[in-house]
Scaffold this active site. Structure first.
Site, mmCIF file in Angstrom:
data_model
loop_
_atom_site.group_PDB
_atom_site.id
_atom_site.type_symbol
_atom_site.label_atom_id
_atom_site.label_comp_id
_atom_site.label_asym_id
_atom_site.label_seq_id
_atom_site.Cartn_x
_atom_site.Cartn_y
_atom_site.Cartn_z
ATOM 1 N N ASN A 135 0.866 -1.184 0.000
ATOM 2 C CA ASN A 135 0.000 0.000 0.000
ATOM 3 C C ASN A 135 0.899 1.229 0.000
ATOM 4 O O ASN A 135 1.536 1.534 1.001
ATOM 5 C CB ASN A 135 -0.885 -0.041 1.266
ATOM 6 C CG ASN A 135 -1.633 1.256 1.483
ATOM 7 O OD1 ASN A 135 -1.762 2.078 0.574
ATOM 8 N ND2 ASN A 135 -2.127 1.437 2.708
ATOM 9 N N LYS B 16 0.060 4.333 -0.205
ATOM 10 C CA LYS B 16 -0.517 5.547 0.401
ATOM 11 C C LYS B 16 -0.298 6.738 -0.546
ATOM 12 O O LYS B 16 -0.370 6.566 -1.759
ATOM 13 C CB LYS B 16 0.079 5.782 1.792
ATOM 14 C CG LYS B 16 0.016 4.503 2.628
ATOM 15 C CD LYS B 16 0.313 4.672 4.070
ATOM 16 C CE LYS B 16 0.178 3.311 4.763
ATOM 17 N NZ LYS B 16 0.213 3.386 6.197
ATOM 18 N N HIS C 279 -9.356 1.076 4.894
ATOM 19 C CA HIS C 279 -8.055 1.208 5.552
ATOM 20 C C HIS C 279 -8.188 2.138 6.759
ATOM 21 O O HIS C 279 -8.964 3.094 6.736
ATOM 22 C CB HIS C 279 -7.016 1.755 4.558
ATOM 23 C CG HIS C 279 -5.635 1.746 5.123
ATOM 24 N ND1 HIS C 279 -5.170 2.759 5.934
ATOM 25 C CD2 HIS C 279 -4.642 0.834 5.033
ATOM 26 C CE1 HIS C 279 -3.941 2.455 6.314
ATOM 27 N NE2 HIS C 279 -3.596 1.298 5.777
ATOM 28 N N GLU D 76 -6.526 4.543 7.829
ATOM 29 C CA GLU D 76 -6.356 5.979 7.557
ATOM 30 C C GLU D 76 -7.619 6.561 6.932
ATOM 31 O O GLU D 76 -7.963 7.726 7.155
ATOM 32 C CB GLU D 76 -5.119 6.202 6.677
ATOM 33 C CG GLU D 76 -3.841 6.002 7.502
ATOM 34 C CD GLU D 76 -2.656 5.469 6.732
ATOM 35 O OE1 GLU D 76 -2.655 5.529 5.493
ATOM 36 O OE2 GLU D 76 -1.723 4.964 7.390
ATOM 37 N N GLU E 140 -5.207 -4.995 10.687
ATOM 38 C CA GLU E 140 -4.158 -3.989 10.865
ATOM 39 C C GLU E 140 -4.395 -3.223 12.163
ATOM 40 O O GLU E 140 -5.151 -2.254 12.183
ATOM 41 C CB GLU E 140 -4.176 -3.007 9.693
ATOM 42 C CG GLU E 140 -3.905 -3.657 8.356
ATOM 43 C CD GLU E 140 -3.337 -2.653 7.368
ATOM 44 O OE1 GLU E 140 -2.238 -2.886 6.879
ATOM 45 O OE2 GLU E 140 -3.994 -1.624 7.126
ATOM 46 N N GLY F 295 2.741 2.222 10.682
ATOM 47 C CA GLY F 295 3.668 3.333 10.508
ATOM 48 C C GLY F 295 4.410 3.710 11.780
ATOM 49 O O GLY F 295 5.060 4.749 11.841
ATOM 50 N N SER G 232 3.685 -2.175 10.149
ATOM 51 C CA SER G 232 5.141 -2.242 10.308
ATOM 52 C C SER G 232 5.732 -3.587 9.905
ATOM 53 O O SER G 232 6.671 -4.073 10.544
ATOM 54 C CB SER G 232 5.543 -1.857 11.740
ATOM 55 O OG SER G 232 5.156 -0.516 12.016
HETATM 56 P P1 PGA Z 1 3.081 0.273 7.535
HETATM 57 O O1 PGA Z 1 1.589 0.477 6.935
HETATM 58 O O2 PGA Z 1 3.594 -1.018 6.945
HETATM 59 O O3 PGA Z 1 3.837 1.477 7.046
HETATM 60 O O4 PGA Z 1 2.941 0.203 9.003
HETATM 61 C C1 PGA Z 1 0.695 -0.608 6.811
HETATM 62 C C2 PGA Z 1 -0.608 -0.126 6.226
HETATM 63 O O5 PGA Z 1 -1.031 0.983 6.559
HETATM 64 O O6 PGA Z 1 -1.246 -0.839 5.418
#
Ligand code: PGA
Length: 245
Positions: free
Chosen positions: A9, A11, A95, A97, A167, A173, A209
């Site tokens: 992903n 983003k 997601h 976010e 998640e 992140g 992560s």
């Molecule tokens: P990250 O993001 O691997 O940077 O923690 C995962 C995601 O948001 O799908």
């Protein structure tokens, strides 16, 4: 045996030129990877570049969200049929976010999932708890509520065509990965809810992560079918290391 799925992903990162550069390096690095699905979710404006460069490779492309309507006066939105026509085969739904910054709810997650399937896209439906919810021992209740609202209303046939991504928001992140055991526990909660409602379960990815140095431990868990990777999917070397773990 469920087929592993490694998803990246991106983003709000990368231009079309950066997208082409990524795939020029990435595609040869995963050419001999074991049997698995590999999907990249670039920003909408990169989808045309991504689908044309990956067309003859084993890498598939998806959108990061979609509107549940097919077209109309909805400035800024992109629909399932538009993503499909642009060459995407997959789409992320719900997601964290999107839930956190753009007001998505379990009800709209359900609507978007139905719209994705109707457009012939394969949705990856994301869910997971906040840190405060985990610390208050509410993880199971939160996951069950998100499942009830976003996934349980699907028909059995629709359900069979989705993938779910667990998640935990505190791991996204932050560099703070859930341990493989914590992730597997959450996956067991979700599988139990799936089996109770639909009599079977679907692929569940872990996200938060994920890095080349923790992918093996996660994939060693029977419950975990793959990973949804943010930061570490931006570099061809690190995402290839995750795919080839
Ligand atoms: P990250 O993001 O691997 O940077 O923690 C995962 C995601 O948001 O799908």
């Amino acid at each position: 045996m469920r087929k592993p799925l490694l998803a990246g992903n991106w983003k709000m990162y990368k231009t079309p030129a950066e997208t082409r550069r990524f795939f020029e390096e990435f595609i040869p690095l995963v050419a001999t990877a074991r049997e698995c699905d590999i999907v990249i979710f670039p920003p909408f404006v990169d989808i045309a570049a991504a689908t044309s460069i990956t067309e003859t490779s084993r890498v598939a492309i998806g959108g990061q969200t979609l509107d549940w309507r097919t077209e109309g006066a909805f400035t800024g939105e992109v629909s399932g049929p538009m993503l499909k026509a642009a060459g995407a085969d997959w789409v992320l739904v719900g997601h964290s976010e999107r839930r956190q910054f753009f007001g998505e709810t379990d009800a709209t997650v359900y609507q978007r999932t139905v719209a994705a399937l109707a457009a012939g896209l394969k949705p990856i439906v994301c869910l997971g708890e906040h840190l405060a919810e985990r610390e208050a021992d509410r993880t199971q209740a939160v996951l069950e509520t998100q499942f009830e609202g976003g996934i349980a209303p699907l028909s059995a046939d629709q359900f069979a065509r989705i993938v779910v991504a667990y998640e935990p928001m505190w791991a996204i992140g932050t560099g703070r990965t859930a341990t493989a055991e914590i992730a597997a526990d959450a996956h067991r909660i979700l599988r139990a809810a799936m089996r109770q409602k639909f009599g079977n379960d679907v692929r569940i990815l872990y996200g938060g992560s994920v890095k080349p140095d923790n992918i093996q431990g996660l994939m060693a868990q029977d419950e975990i079918d793959g990973a949804l990777v943010g930061g570490a999917s931006l570099s061809p070397e690190s995402f290839a290391a995750i795919v080839n773990h």
